[in-house]
Structure formats: structure tokens, C-alpha cells
Design an enzyme around this catalytic site. Structure first.
Site, PDB file in Angstrom:
ATOM      1  CB  ALA A  68      42.204  42.621  54.773  1.00  0.00           C
ATOM      2  CG  ASP A  69      40.362  43.741  48.406  1.00  0.00           C
ATOM      3  OD1 ASP A  69      39.787  42.605  48.172  1.00  0.00           O
ATOM      4  OD2 ASP A  69      40.381  44.301  47.287  1.00  0.00           O
ATOM      5  CB  THR A  70      45.261  40.229  49.167  1.00  0.00           C
ATOM      6  OG1 THR A  70      45.270  40.349  50.698  1.00  0.00           O
ATOM      7  CG2 THR A  70      46.249  40.129  48.781  1.00  0.00           C
TER       8      THR A  70
END
Length: 192
Positions: A68-70
Site C-alpha cells: 500500500a501507498d498513501t
């Protein structure tokens, strides 16, 4: 099937623990791309999530891996992790009285099943009109240098945030309702 979270984030660990029985955490040593590499902020987040998941999936080919990458975006500009408190102050000051997007890109990978599933969630966050005192107070309470956009809504967020739309967990770093649906579609049976 074992499940891995390709992240050392304590926030993502806590969120994932709300929907799955057991998983392991492993950091993915990848060189993240940025929107300055000629791609959009969303494309950068999607590529980073995929690279993280793929790096761990190569080490554990029989396992299902979540990457994941925010990112935080306003007016087409990407607000990553601030380099210092002065930059964090500038980030928060620019959000004051305005609305920005928080996007979390997620990638599921399983090498043995040739599984590649990429998706993302987007939430909108509106800040109060924050004074310098509000911002400095927030920065004195919350360590922000590891947070995209220089804030965590779950930590004294009421000082800064007036309202939000979309999934709160997405803003924190992992859209668990959407992730649950995708895990169900893969046939993963370790959900709570």
C-alpha cells in the site's frame, strides 16, 4: 495461505488486524517513485504499492501479499512526508480552510497464483481555518515526519480537521472495507 503486509507501518498493522486473523509484516526495500518522475500522483502511488507487494511476494511465492501507498494531493500537487518541522508547518498551513484528497493505492500479489489485483480508495479531508498557534500546537503533540501530508487524522485530528468524506481508515493508511472485498474475491479464508 499465509498473508503478508509489505509495510512496517504500525497504523497499517493495526488496521489490517481489524479484518484478518493472522498475518506477518515485512518491509519492502524498494526505491519509491514520485509524481516528479513524469507520472501523476495516483500513478506513483499505484506503482509504489505494486513494487512493495511484488518485492515481498518474490520472497514468499506461496503467500498473499498486500502492498500500500498513501498520498495526499491538493491542486494537483503531491504532499509527501515532510523533511522537517518547517516543511510540515508549510504543508498544514496550505491545507488550512481547504479540502484535499487522501488516496491509498493497494496491490495484492501472489506469485504462485499469478495474482495481481490493484485498486485504490480516495477520501476528501477539509481543514478548519487553522491559525499558526493551532498548527504549532498540533506539531508539538504529534510526530509528523513519517506521515504523508504531515498529519494523522487519528491523532488529535480535531485540531486541524473540520470534516471528511470517504473511509476514515483510508485516510489513516489502509481502506479496510475495500480491501476486505478484494481479499474475499481472491478466496482468502483468514478474514475475521
Amino acid at each position: 495461505m499465509d498473508l503478508f503486509l509489505a509495510s512496517e507501518s504500525p497504523r497499517r498493522r493495526e488496521l489490517l488486524g481489524r479484518i484478518v486473523k493472522a498475518f506477518r509484516q515485512e518491509s519492502a526495500a524498494v526505491c519509491e517513485v514520485t509524481a516528479t518522475d513524469g507520472i501523476t500522483p495516483l500513478q506513483a502511488a499505484q506503482l509504489n504499492a505494486a513494487m512493495k507487494a511484488q518485492a515481498v511476494a518474490q520472497q514468499h511465492p506461496e503467500s498473499l501479499v498486500i502492498g500500500a501507498d498513501t498520498i495526499v494531493v491538493m491542486d494537483g500537487k503531491l504532499y509527501g512526508k515532510p523533511s522537517d518541522l518547517a516543511e510540515a508547518f508549510r504543508f498544514l498551513q496550505s491545507f488550512s480552510g481547504r479540502t484535499h484528497s487522501v488516496i491509498t493505492a493497494v496491490a495484492l500479489r501472489c506469485s504462485c497464483k499469478a495474482l495481481e489485483d490493484d485498486f485504490y480508495a480516495e477520501s476528501q479531508v477539509k481543514f478548519h481555518a487553522c491559525s499558526a498557534e493551532d498548527i504549532n500546537r498540533y506539531l508539538s503533540l504529534v510526530p509528523v515526519l513519517d506521515k504523508a501530508g504531515a498529519y494523522g487524522i487519528q491523532e488529535y485530528g480535531e485540531i486541524l480537521v473540520e470534516s471528511f468524506s470517504g473511509e476514515l481508515e483510508n485516510i489513516i493508511g489502509l481502506p479496510i472495507r475495500l480491501l476486505r472485498r478484494h481479499l474475499e474475491q481472491t478466496g482468502y479464508n483468514g478474514l475475521l
